[in-house]
Design a protein around this motif. Structure first.
Motif, short mmCIF file in Angstrom:
data_model
loop_
_atom_site.label_atom_id
_atom_site.label_comp_id
_atom_site.label_asym_id
_atom_site.label_seq_id
_atom_site.Cartn_x
_atom_site.Cartn_y
_atom_site.Cartn_z
N UNK A 194 0.79 -1.22 0.00
CA UNK A 194 0.00 0.00 0.00
C UNK A 194 0.82 1.27 0.00
N UNK A 195 2.12 1.18 0.30
CA UNK A 195 2.97 2.37 0.29
C UNK A 195 3.31 2.77 -1.14
N UNK A 196 3.68 4.03 -1.32
CA UNK A 196 4.11 4.52 -2.63
C UNK A 196 5.59 4.20 -2.83
N UNK A 197 5.95 3.63 -3.99
CA UNK A 197 7.35 3.31 -4.29
C UNK A 197 8.02 4.54 -4.90
N UNK A 198 9.05 5.03 -4.25
CA UNK A 198 9.85 6.14 -4.75
C UNK A 198 11.22 5.61 -5.13
N UNK A 218 14.34 3.05 -17.34
CA UNK A 218 13.90 2.23 -16.21
C UNK A 218 12.71 1.38 -16.66
N UNK A 219 12.73 0.09 -16.33
CA UNK A 219 11.64 -0.81 -16.71
C UNK A 219 11.38 -1.79 -15.57
N UNK A 220 10.19 -2.39 -15.62
CA UNK A 220 9.81 -3.37 -14.60
C UNK A 220 8.43 -3.07 -14.04
N UNK A 221 7.67 -4.11 -13.73
CA UNK A 221 6.34 -3.97 -13.15
C UNK A 221 6.42 -4.11 -11.64
N UNK A 226 0.22 -5.60 -3.84
CA UNK A 226 0.30 -7.06 -3.80
C UNK A 226 1.66 -7.49 -3.25
N UNK A 227 1.62 -8.38 -2.28
CA UNK A 227 2.86 -8.88 -1.69
C UNK A 227 3.67 -9.62 -2.73
N UNK A 228 5.00 -9.51 -2.65
CA UNK A 228 5.84 -10.26 -3.57
C UNK A 228 7.20 -9.63 -3.78
N UNK A 229 7.98 -10.24 -4.67
CA UNK A 229 9.32 -9.77 -5.03
C UNK A 229 9.27 -9.24 -6.46
N UNK A 253 6.06 -6.12 1.41
CA UNK A 253 5.72 -6.93 2.56
C UNK A 253 4.45 -6.41 3.22
N UNK A 254 3.88 -7.28 4.07
CA UNK A 254 2.65 -6.91 4.78
C UNK A 254 2.93 -5.77 5.74
#
Length: 382
Positions: A194-198, A218-221, A226-229, A253-254
């Protein structure tokens, strides 16, 4: 080793040689003409080869050597050294073994003896600048005979002032080095769901093109819900087409519960769960004094018998019907010990088992009276 535009190069040099004889030192003039295949362009900091080396040597038989013609015919000997030099190294093209001078007979009237010898392919290292190759000193031996006695004449030959044989051009520095990408921030990186990725960003530098940070793609989803790597990839390419990539790993992470959501002592409701002032019972909803149970379940004021319901004087127990001491209600029934429950204080006694027979008697009398009315009407009034 890479070369480009190889070509045959040749040039003549006039050497002055000094031969040591039993009669002392004698000077010999000698013309030296090396020929070789040399690249005219090489890459910077690369190794290149000077190959197919052939050297033609002409010995002048005039001057101080002319009296020795009879002792050196046929002319032969051995060349131990012919140096080629560059700014960084000097190489003997004849190797450690040297090379033999072929037997060359000549006419006593000849003024020049000429022969040819072969050298070894020689490697040089280019730097950042053009490479100048020079000829160097020659060391040799001339075989002579005094009657039947062989005599070796050591000879040292010095080149002229202009010793430049050829110049090999160095091409502009070939860019085959990929840029370098440096990640800023953490790698791997962790954020809560739920946090914003900076993105912390990167730096990209290239030896030739300099700073390429603005050209980084820069690329990548990344799904922060959603939890994950997840992998974030950074790519950059320089003008020569060299490409570099770098990857950052991001873990989603949760989230940990907030302090307001943590259960308190005894599972007390949080401030958000406490009833608002509007939800608190108003004064009108509070139980009135009439609804409050009294001590020992006393009836409220509304439950007291009014004056009309009080038994009349005829219904009161006379002195003979008063219960005796043994028939008095127990203190528990009268609320003993509590002055508020005593008769005379305006409190009506609750119905107890002692009132039941009296109520039944009154009921029977009323039923009998009601049933007698028709009989009185029939027999008396008729």
């Amino acid at each position: 080793m890479k070369t480009a535009h190889a070509q045959e190069t040749t040039k003549s040099f006039n050497y002055v040689c000094t031969a040591n004889t039993s009669f002392g030192e004698i000077a010999i003039n000698m013309n030296v003409t090396p020929t070789a295949t040399v690249p005219n362009k090489v890459q910077a900091n690369q190794e290149f080869s000077v190959s197919n080396i052939q050297t033609t040597i002409g010995v002048d038989l005039t001057g101080q050597i002319e009296p020795l013609k009879g002792f050196i015919n046929p002319f032969n000997g051995h060349v131990n050294q012919l140096n080629l030099t560059s700014p960084s190294e000097t190489v003997n093209v004849f190797g450690s073994e040297g090379v033999a001078i072929p037997e060359t007979p000549f006419d006593p009237n000849d003024t020049l003896i000429s022969f040819q010898i072969s050298g070894n392919d020689t490697n040089f290292n280019a730097g950042e600048d053009d490479v100048n190759i020079h000829v160097g000193e020659i060391e040799a031996e001339i075989y002579a005979k005094l009657g039947t006695t062989p005599i070796d004449l050591p000879v040292t030959c010095t080149p002229p002032e202009d010793t430049l044989f050829t110049t090999v051009k160095v091409e502009e520095k070939l860019d085959n080095q990929a840029p370098v990408i440096t990640l800023k921030g953490d790698n791997p990186m962790t954020i809560k769901v739920g946090e914003t990725y900076n993105d912390p960003g990167v730096m990209a530098k290239d030896e030739v093109d300099g700073d390429l940070t603005k050209q980084v793609i820069v690329s990548g989803d990344l799904n922060t819900e959603k939890l994950g790597e997840y992998s974030i990839t950074y790519t950059v390419e320089d003008k020569a087409g060299n490409q570099a990539t770098a990857t950052r790993i991001v873990y989603v992470e949760a989230a940990e519960p907030d302090d307001d959501e943590k259960p308190g002592d005894g599972e007390k409701p949080s401030d958000d769960e406490k009833p608002e002032d509007d939800e608190k019972p108003s004064d009108s909803e509070k139980p009135s004094d009439d609804e409050k149970p009294g001590d020992g379940e006393k009836p409220g004021d509304d439950e007291k018998q009014d004056d009309g319901e009080k038994p009349g004087d005829d219904e009161k127990q006379d002195d003979g019907e008063k219960p005796g001491d043994d028939e008095k209600p127990e203190e528990n029934n009268l609320g003993a010990g509590n002055d508020d429950n005593k008769p005379g204080n305006g409190v009506v006694l609750p119905n107890t088992a002692t009132n039941i027979p009296f109520i039944l008697l009154i009921g029977a009398i009323l039923l009998t009276a009601g049933a007698s009315i028709p009989l009185f009407r029939k027999y008396i009034f008729n």
